[in-house]
Design an enzyme around this catalytic site. Structure first.
Site, short mmCIF file in Angstrom:
data_model
loop_
_atom_site.label_atom_id
_atom_site.label_comp_id
_atom_site.label_asym_id
_atom_site.label_seq_id
_atom_site.Cartn_x
_atom_site.Cartn_y
_atom_site.Cartn_z
N SER A 129 28.10 55.62 61.85
CA SER A 129 27.32 54.69 61.16
C SER A 129 27.94 53.86 60.26
O SER A 129 29.38 53.89 60.31
CB SER A 129 26.10 55.55 60.69
OG SER A 129 25.27 54.77 60.29
N LEU A 130 27.40 53.28 59.24
CA LEU A 130 27.99 52.36 58.32
C LEU A 130 27.40 52.97 57.12
O LEU A 130 25.97 53.17 56.85
CB LEU A 130 27.76 50.98 58.56
CG LEU A 130 28.40 50.15 59.49
CD1 LEU A 130 27.83 48.86 59.87
CD2 LEU A 130 30.02 50.11 59.54
N LYS A 139 24.41 41.78 60.31
CA LYS A 139 24.14 42.90 61.00
C LYS A 139 22.74 42.86 61.74
O LYS A 139 21.79 42.55 61.18
CB LYS A 139 23.90 44.10 59.67
CG LYS A 139 23.47 45.11 60.20
CD LYS A 139 23.49 46.22 58.82
CE LYS A 139 23.56 47.84 59.25
NZ LYS A 139 22.29 48.05 60.08
N CYS A 178 -16.29 47.71 69.65
CA CYS A 178 -17.68 47.07 69.92
C CYS A 178 -17.82 47.03 71.30
O CYS A 178 -16.91 46.37 71.79
CB CYS A 178 -17.66 45.78 69.21
SG CYS A 178 -19.23 45.12 69.58
N CYS A 235 -21.09 40.55 72.78
CA CYS A 235 -20.84 40.39 71.26
C CYS A 235 -20.38 38.90 70.96
O CYS A 235 -19.27 38.66 71.84
CB CYS A 235 -19.80 41.30 70.71
SG CYS A 235 -19.20 41.07 69.14
S1 IVH Z 1 30.29 47.62 62.99
C1 IVH Z 1 31.55 52.48 62.85
N1 IVH Z 1 29.07 45.35 63.11
O1 IVH Z 1 24.37 49.12 62.40
C2 IVH Z 1 30.60 51.44 63.15
N2 IVH Z 1 27.90 47.37 63.21
O2 IVH Z 1 23.69 50.87 60.31
C3 IVH Z 1 31.24 50.26 63.15
N3 IVH Z 1 25.35 47.09 63.60
O3 IVH Z 1 26.17 51.95 63.68
C4 IVH Z 1 29.80 49.13 63.61
N4 IVH Z 1 25.39 45.12 63.55
O4 IVH Z 1 25.17 50.31 65.24
C5 IVH Z 1 28.97 46.67 63.10
N5 IVH Z 1 27.94 43.48 63.18
C6 IVH Z 1 27.86 44.74 63.36
C7 IVH Z 1 26.58 45.52 63.30
C8 IVH Z 1 26.67 46.74 63.40
C9 IVH Z 1 24.39 45.94 63.62
C10 IVH Z 1 24.75 48.68 63.67
C11 IVH Z 1 25.93 49.50 64.11
C12 IVH Z 1 26.04 50.59 63.32
C13 IVH Z 1 24.75 50.45 62.29
C14 IVH Z 1 24.81 50.99 61.10
#
Ligand code: IVH
Length: 683
Positions: free
Chosen positions: A82-83, A115, A437, A442
């Site tokens: 994740s981030l 994002k 209803c 109606c």
């Molecule tokens: S880079 C190690 N770039 O957001 C993960 N992720 O909340 C590298 N996401 O897990 C991911 N837009 O699924 C990356 N431009 C973007 C993104 C992105 C959406 C998602 C992705 C990530 C999640 C985290």
């Protein structure tokens, strides 16, 4: 411990479990992310205060989604991380400081990109050919959704620009485009179905269809945003290769991905300082509504891949990237009153009448409250100060009441016992959250049915707008949809309406006349048969080309059609067996409304979109059968033949294609893959 606490705890566990099940398995959370977070926090708090209560099945004790899905598990080659998030500039600057400290250099190049609020997916290409598509799952094990993902147009089935590598993993987001999302929700609401909470849930729901042909009908899209890994295969072992040997930087990777056939996030902004990054964030924040997809933040990534190695990652997230979360658009306002509307299916929807507020340039004076249960869950009362939110292009909603500012003696709202429009009692079926209803006469239901009949996705008589429909209904001129086709006798009345001149009246009468030629699937949508939406009507009319053949089809015959389940079949049978409806159909036929599919288009009409084109189909397709593709092409005016010649427009190739593919290549005939079909059908 008091009995009350125990039962509150049990209720909370149940509520969170239900929400998680709905989110992960049904892709229909029934509440916003913020509401879920609040519920979850409440449960955590109660457990913290009363540790002896904790049940082993409590959602706080589990990681990842609950079991219950139908897709095969697949272990990721490299975990899908994740981030970490930053919610303000300070947290962002901490991120830069950590990097500078670790690398020891001041000037580091970053890439800032949108994002995407979508569904994370990992695509595995073996020797440039798409082999697997896997969801994130719990990060280590995901689910195999290859068949579903193969139906997405901008997921390349073969890479244009290969790198000399056995396996390559491309990661990105599957999303539901905003425009199509708004249209679909509008149609769902009009059809009496529940609207999707947000585009991400709609994308996830479409992706999690066991039958890929249903996924294929949704306008899903894909954006590639990162390299998962590159591998060589030696015997049984998969050897991870150094990504830098393929791409010196993340921006090089994105440029390659673009060339290889992927869609990539655009624009990206390069930055070499905290200030430049902040400017990029300001740019994306200001532009967030101008993207085709929902953006919930900005991802800032160190550009150079060798630095990624150096920075490494925590168990959860890499240290070389961070997600800056753009705050949701929220504002305070006063809730003046709670009113209810009755839709054309009879569903009653409460909504908040608000003191107008402007959110991202749009003035909001109403917000949906979904149903009575939601109002009680949020404890929203008339007279409260409330927070309203508009996320992306989604319908505004009331987030919560600010209870600390509540004046004394505000009473709890309850659903009126009778319909405010026809005064018949409202009914809440057992196990349902909605009230209805049930009076089909109606006046509000009738008006809503008339509006729906004229809407773009139905008979497309948009000249007859909502206001005029209400006026003509109140005058007794429009009592049912058949009356629309008798409006030519009411020209003198129309002439007296404000804003109606002879030109507008002519346009209206022309639009009504033209609508009589709309194909059967449009008429079926327009007729407002419960659960029968545009997808079902297309399927129905592909098998039954006349209204009569649908009317006389048995339940079993109807159920055999993909996209028509028992619920729809029963609803059709009930609708056709109603005498008033039979009378209405007779009247519509007498008035000249067509009740068959567009036969003209089927037989070589020169104005048809694919007229004069010849296709050959070979191999197996995951989303549609060959016969279905043939039927669809022919309905668009194309010819299909069994062998490839120099006159063939294109060869449509599924998996295991056989000799026709070689012949087409040798003759230089265009080759189209399953992913190209959606575009072809959309011409
Ligand atoms: S880079 C190690 N770039 O957001 C993960 N992720 O909340 C590298 N996401 O897990 C991911 N837009 O699924 C990356 N431009 C973007 C993104 C992105 C959406 C998602 C992705 C990530 C999640 C985290």
């Amino acid at each position: 411990m008091s009995k009350d606490i125990v039962s509150t705890y049990d209720e909370l566990v149940d509520a969170v479990q239900e929400a998680r099940y709905r989110y992960y398995v049904l892709s229909d959370p029934g509440m916003s992310d913020q509401d879920f977070d609040a519920l979850f926090k409440k449960l955590e708090q109660l457990e913290k205060e009363n540790p002896s209560l904790i049940r082993p099945d409590s959602p706080t004790q589990q990681v990842g989604p609950p079991p219950g899905s139908a897709f095969l598990p697949y272990r990721h080659l490299a975990p899908m991380q994740s981030l970490d998030n930053a919610f303000n500039r300070e947290e962002l600057d901490d991120f830069f400081a950590r990097i500078i400290q670790k690398i020891g250099a001041q000037k580091i190049a970053y890439v800032c990109e949108p994002k995407i609020d979508g569904v994370a997916i990992n695509l595995i290409y073996r020797k440039s050919v798409l082999e697997k598509a896997i969801t994130r799952g719990n990060g280590t094990v995901g689910e195999d959704v290859t068949l579903q993902v193969r139906t997405i147009v901008d997921v390349p089935k073969r890479l244009n620009s290969a790198r000399n590598v056995d396996l390559i993993e491309i990661r990105g987001e599957i999303y539901f485009p905003l425009k199509e999302f708004a249209e679909m929700n509008e149609a769902r609401i009009a059809e009496g179905e529940a609207a999707f909470m947000n585009p991400r849930n709609a994308a996830s729901g479409a992706l999690r269809q066991k039958d890929p042909s249903i996924t294929a009908k949704r306008p899903l899209r894909f954006l590639a945003h990162s390299l998962g890994g590159a591998y060589s295969l030696e015997g049984e072992s998969t050897i991870s290769l150094n990504p830098e040997s393929f791409f010196p930087s993340h921006s090089d990777f994105l440029a390659w991905a673009d060339q290889a056939g992927f869609s990539v996030p655009k624009p990206i902004k390069k930055a070499v300082s905290s200030d430049e990054t902040w400017q990029a964030i300001e740019y994306f924040t200001a532009e967030r509504h101008n993207f085709a997809y929902e953006i919930d933040g900005v991802v800032i990534k160190v550009d150079e891949l060798s630095l990624h190695q150096q920075l490494g990652s925590t168990a959860r997230a890499p240290r070389w990237a961070i997600a800056y979360k753009i705050p949701a658009l929220e504002k305070e306002t006063k809730l003046i009153s709670i009113e209810v509307n009755v839709g054309r299916t009879g569903k009653v929807t409460p909504y908040a009448v608000l003191e107008p507020v402007t959110l991202a340039g749009v003035t909001i004076s109403r917000a949906t409250l979904h149903n009575e249960d939601q109002i009680h869950l949020k404890d929203v009362r008339e007279g409260d100060t409330v927070i309203v939110r508009r996320a992306g292009d989604v319908i505004p909603e009331v987030v919560k009441a600010i209870t600390e500012r509540r004046p004394e003696n505000l009473s709890i709202w309850s659903m009126p016992e009778r319909c405010p429009f026809c005064h018949e009692p409202l009914v809440k079926p057992l196990g349902e959250a909605n009230h209805y209803c049930e009076n089909i006469d109606c006046p509000n239901r009738v008006v809503e049915s008339l509006i729906h009949f004229c809407s773009k996705s139905a008979m497309d008589i948009e000249t007859l707008g909502e206001k005029t429909i209400v006026v003509l209904h109140d005058m007794g001129i429009l009592s049912n949809v058949a009356d629309i086709f008798k409006l030519h006798v009411s020209v003198p009345v129309l002439e007296n309406l404000e804003g109606w001149g002879s030109k507008k009246i002519d346009n209206l009468l022309n639009a009504i006349e033209n609508s009589k030629q709309k194909p059967l699937d449009r008429l079926l949508v327009a007729l407002n048969i419960r659960h029968v939406g545009s997808v079902a009507t297309k399927e129905l009319t592909a098998h039954f080309p006349t209204l009569d053949s649908i009317r006389h089809a048995g339940r079993e015959q109807l159920c055999m059609i993909s996209g028509v389940g028992e619920k729809i079949a029963d609803s059709l049978i009930t609708w056709f067996s109603n005498k008033n409806n039979s009378r209405l159909l007779e009247e519509l036929t007498e008035l000249g409304v067509r009740t068959d599919v567009d036969i003209q288009l089927k037989k070589g009409d020169h104005t048809a979109p694919l007229a004069g084109k010849t296709f050959v189909i070979t191999g197996t397709f995951s989303g549609m059968t060959r016969d279905e593709i043939k039927e669809k092409l022919e309905s668009m005016g194309a010819k299909t033949t069994g062998s490839v010649s120099k006159n063939t427009t294109a060869l449509l190739v599924g998996s295991d294609p056989g000799g026709k593919l070689e012949k087409a290549i040798s003759l230089g005939v265009e080759i189209m893959r399953e992913g190209d079909l959606e575009k072809l059908f959309a011409v």
